[in-house]
Design a protein around this motif. Sequence first.
Motif, PDB file in Angstrom:
ATOM      1  N   THR A 157       0.819  -1.205   0.000  1.00 54.80           N
ATOM      2  CA  THR A 157       0.000   0.000   0.000  1.00 54.80           C
ATOM      3  C   THR A 157       0.855   1.258   0.000  1.00 54.80           C
ATOM      4  OG1 THR A 157      -0.130   0.295   2.402  1.00 54.80           O
ATOM      5  CG2 THR A 157      -1.673  -1.243   1.405  1.00 54.80           C
ATOM      6  N   VAL A 158       0.259   2.325  -0.482  1.00 59.93           N
ATOM      7  CA  VAL A 158       0.846   3.656  -0.334  1.00 59.93           C
ATOM      8  C   VAL A 158       0.199   4.291   0.897  1.00 59.93           C
ATOM      9  CG1 VAL A 158       1.472   3.949  -2.746  1.00 59.93           C
ATOM     10  CG2 VAL A 158      -0.845   4.516  -2.024  1.00 59.93           C
ATOM     11  N   ALA A 159       0.423   5.580   1.117  1.00 58.43           N
ATOM     12  CA  ALA A 159       0.009   6.212   2.376  1.00 58.43           C
ATOM     13  C   ALA A 159      -1.507   6.259   2.572  1.00 58.43           C
ATOM     14  CB  ALA A 159       0.597   7.618   2.465  1.00 58.43           C
ATOM     15  N   GLU A 160      -2.270   6.249   1.496  1.00 58.85           N
ATOM     16  CA  GLU A 160      -3.730   6.238   1.580  1.00 58.85           C
ATOM     17  C   GLU A 160      -4.254   5.098   0.726  1.00 58.85           C
ATOM     18  OE1 GLU A 160      -5.539   8.183   3.475  1.00 58.85           O
ATOM     19  OE2 GLU A 160      -3.895   9.481   4.162  1.00 58.85           O
ATOM     20  N   PHE A 161      -5.292   4.416   1.219  1.00 61.97           N
ATOM     21  CA  PHE A 161      -5.881   3.320   0.443  1.00 61.97           C
ATOM     22  C   PHE A 161      -7.344   3.600   0.160  1.00 61.97           C
ATOM     23  CE2 PHE A 161      -8.283  -0.591  -0.033  1.00 61.97           C
ATOM     24  CZ  PHE A 161      -7.566  -1.237  -1.027  1.00 61.97           C
ATOM     25  N   THR A 162      -7.712   3.462  -1.112  1.00 62.14           N
ATOM     26  CA  THR A 162      -9.102   3.546  -1.553  1.00 62.14           C
ATOM     27  C   THR A 162      -9.406   2.286  -2.351  1.00 62.14           C
ATOM     28  OG1 THR A 162      -8.937   5.958  -1.712  1.00 62.14           O
ATOM     29  CG2 THR A 162     -10.785   4.903  -2.849  1.00 62.14           C
ATOM     30  N   ALA A 163     -10.563   1.719  -2.126  1.00 62.36           N
ATOM     31  CA  ALA A 163     -10.940   0.501  -2.849  1.00 62.36           C
ATOM     32  C   ALA A 163     -10.833   0.743  -4.348  1.00 62.36           C
ATOM     33  CB  ALA A 163     -12.363   0.084  -2.482  1.00 62.36           C
ATOM     34  N   PRO A 164     -10.071  -0.081  -5.066  1.00 63.56           N
ATOM     35  CA  PRO A 164      -9.826   0.163  -6.493  1.00 63.56           C
ATOM     36  C   PRO A 164     -11.048  -0.120  -7.361  1.00 63.56           C
ATOM     37  CG  PRO A 164      -8.851  -1.914  -5.831  1.00 63.56           C
ATOM     38  CD  PRO A 164      -9.357  -1.272  -4.572  1.00 63.56           C
ATOM     39  N   GLN A 165     -11.121   0.593  -8.465  1.00 64.32           N
ATOM     40  CA  GLN A 165     -12.155   0.366  -9.478  1.00 64.32           C
ATOM     41  C   GLN A 165     -11.551  -0.075 -10.805  1.00 64.32           C
ATOM     42  OE1 GLN A 165     -15.419   0.554  -8.631  1.00 64.32           O
ATOM     43  NE2 GLN A 165     -14.657   1.019  -6.559  1.00 64.32           N
ATOM     44  N   ARG A 166     -10.315   0.385 -11.067  1.00 66.92           N
ATOM     45  CA  ARG A 166      -9.618   0.057 -12.316  1.00 66.92           C
ATOM     46  C   ARG A 166      -8.211  -0.433 -11.982  1.00 66.92           C
ATOM     47  NH1 ARG A 166     -12.675   4.374 -13.047  1.00 66.92           N
ATOM     48  NH2 ARG A 166     -11.068   5.708 -12.142  1.00 66.92           N
ATOM     49  N   VAL A 167      -7.883  -1.632 -12.441  1.00 68.12           N
ATOM     50  CA  VAL A 167      -6.565  -2.204 -12.160  1.00 68.12           C
ATOM     51  C   VAL A 167      -5.802  -2.393 -13.462  1.00 68.12           C
ATOM     52  CG1 VAL A 167      -7.414  -3.367 -10.088  1.00 68.12           C
ATOM     53  CG2 VAL A 167      -7.348  -4.607 -12.255  1.00 68.12           C
ATOM     54  N   LEU A 168      -4.488  -2.351 -13.360  1.00 63.34           N
ATOM     55  CA  LEU A 168      -3.610  -2.539 -14.509  1.00 63.34           C
ATOM     56  C   LEU A 168      -2.726  -3.746 -14.258  1.00 63.34           C
ATOM     57  CD1 LEU A 168      -1.543   0.211 -16.344  1.00 63.34           C
ATOM     58  CD2 LEU A 168      -0.564  -2.006 -15.831  1.00 63.34           C
ATOM     59  N   ILE A 169      -2.766  -4.715 -15.150  1.00 66.10           N
ATOM     60  CA  ILE A 169      -1.852  -5.855 -15.097  1.00 66.10           C
ATOM     61  C   ILE A 169      -0.712  -5.596 -16.071  1.00 66.10           C
ATOM     62  CG2 ILE A 169      -1.555  -8.329 -15.471  1.00 66.10           C
ATOM     63  CD1 ILE A 169      -4.480  -8.733 -14.837  1.00 66.10           C
ATOM     64  N   ALA A 170       0.501  -5.527 -15.547  1.00 70.67           N
ATOM     65  CA  ALA A 170       1.681  -5.367 -16.400  1.00 70.67           C
ATOM     66  C   ALA A 170       2.066  -6.743 -16.918  1.00 70.67           C
ATOM     67  CB  ALA A 170       2.819  -4.739 -15.607  1.00 70.67           C
ATOM     68  N   PHE A 171       1.874  -6.964 -18.219  1.00 69.88           N
ATOM     69  CA  PHE A 171       2.055  -8.293 -18.814  1.00 69.88           C
ATOM     70  C   PHE A 171       3.242  -8.266 -19.768  1.00 69.88           C
ATOM     71  CE2 PHE A 171       1.182 -11.603 -21.969  1.00 69.88           C
ATOM     72  CZ  PHE A 171       0.895 -12.679 -21.147  1.00 69.88           C
ATOM     73  N   ASP A 172       4.189  -9.213 -19.584  1.00 74.00           N
ATOM     74  CA  ASP A 172       5.362  -9.249 -20.466  1.00 74.00           C
ATOM     75  C   ASP A 172       5.528 -10.602 -21.163  1.00 74.00           C
ATOM     76  OD1 ASP A 172       6.206 -10.882 -18.440  1.00 74.00           O
ATOM     77  OD2 ASP A 172       7.972  -9.703 -17.890  1.00 74.00           O
ATOM     78  N   GLY A 173       4.521 -11.460 -21.052  1.00 70.24           N
ATOM     79  CA  GLY A 173       4.601 -12.756 -21.718  1.00 70.24           C
ATOM     80  C   GLY A 173       5.389 -13.807 -20.967  1.00 70.24           C
ATOM     81  N   SER A 174       5.930 -13.469 -19.803  1.00 67.42           N
ATOM     82  CA  SER A 174       6.735 -14.413 -19.041  1.00 67.42           C
ATOM     83  C   SER A 174       5.852 -15.433 -18.333  1.00 67.42           C
ATOM     84  CB  SER A 174       7.577 -13.674 -17.999  1.00 67.42           C
ATOM     85  OG  SER A 174       6.731 -13.082 -17.031  1.00 67.42           O
ATOM     86  N   GLU A 175       6.482 -16.474 -17.819  1.00 73.00           N
ATOM     87  CA  GLU A 175       5.750 -17.494 -17.060  1.00 73.00           C
ATOM     88  C   GLU A 175       5.073 -16.873 -15.846  1.00 73.00           C
ATOM     89  OE1 GLU A 175       6.628 -21.680 -14.631  1.00 73.00           O
ATOM     90  OE2 GLU A 175       8.223 -20.718 -15.813  1.00 73.00           O
TER      91      GLU A 175
END
Length: 284
Positions: A157-175
Motif C-alpha cells: 500500500t501507499v500512504a492512503e488506500f481507496t478501494a480500487p475500481q480500475r486495475v492494470l496488469i503489467a504483462f510481459d509474456g513471461s511465465e
Amino acid sequence: MTQQIMACIDGSNFSRAVCDAAAWASLRLSAPLTFVHVIDKEANPVVHDSSGQIGLGSREHLLEELAALDEQRGKIAQQQGRLMLEAACQRATEDGVSEPSTRQRNGEVVEALYELESEIRLLVLGKRGESAASASAHLGSNLERVVRALHCPILITVAEFTAPQRVLIAFDGSETAHKAVEKVASSPLLAGLECHVVLVGVDTEAHRTQLTWVEQQLEGRGGKVITSIQSGEIELALRHYKQLHGIDMLVMGAYGHSRIRHLLVGSTTTDMIRHASVPILIIR
C-alpha cells in the motif's frame, strides 16, 4: 489450516492504509484477517557497557541497570504494539470485518513472516516502515527482503488506500505474468473491476496473440477487460498509461522473463514499487 489475510503494522504513517487495504481484501476474499506486529530488538537503542572506563567497582551495578533498562524498553515496545494491534482491529471492525485477530512476535520482520507463510493467503504491507526514510525514492530494506523471501501474493500500500475500481496488469509474456493472469482470473479479489492489461513492446502478431489469451482468461471474472500494447521504456510507459486511464491498482509479477533470478525482483517491478502512487499487488 485456514489461510488468511495477514497485515503487518508498525508505527509508520502507512499503518492506517495497511488496515484499510487488509479489511478490503478480507471482505473481497471472505477470508479471516490477522494483524501482525513484530518487535524488532535491533530497532531499540543500544546502550554500550562503558563500565571499564569508570572502574571495576562500578561494573556489576551498571550491568544490572543496563539489564533493567533493556527489560523496561521491551515491556514498553510490547505495550505499544498491543495498542497498535487493538487500534487496527477496531478500524477493521468499523470497515465491516468480523472478529479480526492479532499476533505479536519478537525478532526480525522477515523471519517472523516467513514462519507464518503457510497460513498467509495474502500479505498486506506498507510501502515503507517506521524505520525507513521518508524520501519517495526509498524502498525499505524489510520490504525488499520480504518480497524476496516469501512466495505468497503481497499487496503493497501507499500512504492512503481507496478501494480500487480500475486495475492494470503489467504483462510481459513471461511465465510469472501468465501465472499472475491466471490467479487474477480465479480469485474474487479483483472480480468485477475494470481490468487493463498492458504489454510494453513492439506491436507484433505474437504479442497480440498473447493478449488474446489474456482476454480469454479474464472474460469470466466480470468487469470490462481492456488490452493494450505500448511502446517505450517499460516503467515510463506503464506510469503514463496509469495516469491516462485513472488506474487505482497495479498488478505485477515479481520477475520478468528477461530478469536475473537472483535479484530481489525484476528491476521494473522494483522501480514501480519505488515510485508507486497506487497500491501494487505482487504475484510470484
